[in-house]
Design an enzyme around this catalytic site. Structure first.
Site, PDB file in Angstrom:
ATOM      1  N   TRP A  84       0.798  -1.238   0.000  1.00 10.17           N
ATOM      2  CA  TRP A  84       0.000   0.000   0.000  1.00 10.17           C
ATOM      3  C   TRP A  84       0.826   1.282   0.000  1.00 10.17           C
ATOM      4  O   TRP A  84       1.785   1.399   0.770  1.00 10.17           O
ATOM      5  CB  TRP A  84      -0.886   0.007   1.247  1.00 10.17           C
ATOM      6  CG  TRP A  84      -1.603   1.306   1.450  1.00 10.17           C
ATOM      7  CD1 TRP A  84      -1.151   2.395   2.151  1.00 10.17           C
ATOM      8  CD2 TRP A  84      -2.888   1.670   0.928  1.00 10.17           C
ATOM      9  NE1 TRP A  84      -2.091   3.407   2.096  1.00 10.17           N
ATOM     10  CE2 TRP A  84      -3.165   2.985   1.354  1.00 10.17           C
ATOM     11  CE3 TRP A  84      -3.848   1.005   0.139  1.00 10.17           C
ATOM     12  CZ2 TRP A  84      -4.349   3.652   1.034  1.00 10.17           C
ATOM     13  CZ3 TRP A  84      -5.014   1.661  -0.176  1.00 10.17           C
ATOM     14  CH2 TRP A  84      -5.253   2.975   0.270  1.00 10.17           C
ATOM     15  N   ASN A 104      -0.047   5.671   0.173  1.00 13.07           N
ATOM     16  CA  ASN A 104      -0.865   6.862  -0.028  1.00 13.07           C
ATOM     17  C   ASN A 104       0.015   8.108  -0.061  1.00 13.07           C
ATOM     18  O   ASN A 104       0.967   8.103  -0.858  1.00 13.07           O
ATOM     19  CB  ASN A 104      -2.123   6.914   0.842  1.00 13.07           C
ATOM     20  CG  ASN A 104      -1.975   6.910   2.335  1.00 13.07           C
ATOM     21  OD1 ASN A 104      -1.455   5.969   2.900  1.00 13.07           O
ATOM     22  ND2 ASN A 104      -2.466   7.929   3.002  1.00 13.07           N
ATOM     23  N   ASP A 105      -0.248   9.120   0.713  1.00 13.92           N
ATOM     24  CA  ASP A 105       0.344  10.448   0.489  1.00 13.92           C
ATOM     25  C   ASP A 105       1.871  10.495   0.331  1.00 13.92           C
ATOM     26  O   ASP A 105       2.595   9.812   1.053  1.00 13.92           O
ATOM     27  CB  ASP A 105       0.044  11.363   1.689  1.00 13.92           C
ATOM     28  CG  ASP A 105      -1.375  11.263   2.176  1.00 13.92           C
ATOM     29  OD1 ASP A 105      -2.203  10.631   1.516  1.00 13.92           O
ATOM     30  OD2 ASP A 105      -1.652  11.827   3.261  1.00 13.92           O
ATOM     31  N   SER A 157       0.923  11.519   7.805  1.00 17.01           N
ATOM     32  CA  SER A 157       1.598  12.450   6.897  1.00 17.01           C
ATOM     33  C   SER A 157       2.336  13.582   7.592  1.00 17.01           C
ATOM     34  O   SER A 157       1.931  14.063   8.650  1.00 17.01           O
ATOM     35  CB  SER A 157       0.590  13.012   5.903  1.00 17.01           C
ATOM     36  OG  SER A 157       0.363  12.009   4.947  1.00 17.01           O
TER      37      SER A 157
END
Ligand code: FRU
Length: 465
Positions: free
Chosen positions: A19, A21-22, A83
């Site tokens: 995985w 994301n950001d 993040s």
């Protein structure tokens, strides 16, 4: 690296597997470009987030580095290292990020333990902010004791400034300002901008303030879109005169890097547009956008163009000075590829629309038309992109201006990514998942009239790993 899957991008940054994301902690350090990202090494789903790490010497070719931040079982980031950003604190690369623990979101700090930025020392005094601001009251939900996360930090007049994204009780999203002399003790100043919930979402994630000299830009991610506000920011006050989406498609939670030569390069997370079982079957989820160079046009509007370094990737070229399309004509290009860049100038003349179809099978069963119409709209129609029921089939659109001038178009296709840049201003990124091996064709057609396509080039692009 997982690489035998035709949907896997080959020149966009992806994690080795699992995985992503950001983008996080972007920093040009010691001549190398560092890209960290939200990463779950345990599988292609969002859980117990670490910071993955990739590094590049040229912004084009990338190398995987070991995981940079791991949740500490006894720390405030036990449930995840969420993040955050990186700054150069007098020669010490430093990251500020959000630790997740139980129902709390806790700002944390860590400093680089080596010059390659592979190891980080978390501060024993984490979290560095423990109390939520009192005014305005931060939104509490069933899941969170306060929607309060993500960090943008910069230095001005010897003072550190920080934005944290939040939701406001009874209101909308907000970007909250803090100040500090040492990056550890922070004093709350108030929101620099707060949205109204109907138009800009209930929570603002990943706020980022970018300075273009006499004008400033704030972008925020509101669970759906990346909205930017452009205007002038001074002493905690933002005077906004323009607002738009940074990208009109599958693009989220972007972050920017100031390069040593003074450019602003922005990467965003390209989430998948297929359901979780499709992501599970694939064994990976999420890609980074290409780096985009952000600048301001003479009229004060925002320009976005692919980083010029990306031309390094160009391989075999197919080129036309001009292609004239009559109503109903279809011009098949002699290229078969799932990893290419296409650049063209489109004049509608008296056509209703021009359609550029990519990832097209010879019988047209699978195809992704990018349609530019005289209503000044670009639409990426995904209804026939894939025969896989796990893939999204909806159409994504954006307005481009002006309709009576030729449209300059750059399209990057890479496995399951279609990134469209129009007039170096407007972007639309789509994720599509053709299933057929022969869904590699490219064609052009005009609707209800004739159109001219000038200086058309297609380059096949190499892998960056
Ligand atoms: C945005 C986001 C951030 C958070 C992170 C967690 O996509 O939800 O607000 O810090 O992802 O992975």
């Amino acid at each position: 690296r997982l690489d035998d899957d035709p949907s896997r991008p080959s020149y966009h940054v992806t994690p080795p597997a699992n995985w992503l994301n950001d983008p996080n902690g972007l920093i040009h350090w010691n001549g190398r470009y560092h890209l960290f990202y939200q990463y779950n090494p345990a599988g292609p789903f969002h859980n117990t987030i670490h910071w993955g790490h990739a590094v590049s010497d040229d912004l084009v070719h990338w190398e995987d580095r070991p995981v940079a931040l791991t949740p500490s079982p006894d720390g405030p980031d036990r449930d995840g290292c969420w993040s955050g950003c990186a700054v150069d604190n007098a020669g010490v690369p430093t990251v500020l990020y959000t630790g997740g623990r139980d129902k709390r979101q806790l700002p944390c700090i860590a400093t680089a333990a080596d010059d390659d930025l592979t190891a980080w020392d978390k501060d024993p005094d984490n979290p560095i902010i423990e109390e939520l601001p009192a005014e305005p009251e931060v939104l509490r939900t069933e899941d969170w004791e306060g929607e309060f996360r993500d960090h943008c930090v910069w230095r001005e007049n010897e003072t550190w400034h920080q934005l944290i994204g939040a939701g406001i009780e009874g209101g909308g999203g907000a970007a909250l300002l803090y100040e500090s002399a040492d990056l550890r003790n922070w004093e709350y100043q108030g929101p620099i901008l707060a949205g109204d919930r109907d138009t800009a979402g209930t929570v603002w994630e990943c706020p980022e303030l970018l300075d273009f000299g006499d004008r400033q830009l704030l972008h925020i991610s509101n669970y759906e879109d990346v909205v930017y506000f452009l205007g002038t920011y001074e002493d905690g006050e933002f005077d906004v005169d323009r607002r738009d989406k940074l990208d009109h498609g599958d693009f989220y939670a972007p972050q920017s890097m100031w390069t040593d030569d003074g450019r602003i390069l922005t990467w965003g997370w390209l989430p998948e547009a297929r359901d979780v079982s499709g992501q599970w079957d694939a064994g990976w989820s999420g890609a980074m956008s290409l780096p985009r160079e952000l600048s301001l046009a003479d009229d004060g509007g925002l320009c976005q163009r692919p980083a010029p370094e990306l031309t390094e990737l160009r391989g075999d070229n197919t080129s036309y000075d001009v292609v004239r399309l009559d109503a109903g004509d279809t011009e098949q290009l002699p290229v078969e590829s799932r990893s290419f860049e296409l650049r063209a100038t489109v004049r509608l003349e008296d056509a209703e629309a021009v359609e550029l179809s990519v990832l097209e099978s010879p019988d047209g069963e699978e195809r992704t038309p990018i349609r530019y119409s005289y209503e000044s709209e670009i639409a990426v129609d995904r209804s026939a992109s894939s025969t896989d029921p796990q893939a999204t089939g909806d159409t994504q659109t954006m307005r481009v201006r002006p309709y009576d001038a030729p449209l300059s178009l750059r399209v990057f296709v890479d496995g399951s990514v279609v990134e469209v840049f129009a007039n170096e201003r407007h972007c639309l990124t789509s994720r599509v998942y053709p299933t057929r091996e022969d869904a590699t064709g490219i064609s052009l057609s005009a609707e209800d009239g004739h159109a001219t396509i000038a200086s058309l080039d297609v380059w096949e692009l190499d892998s960056v790993w």
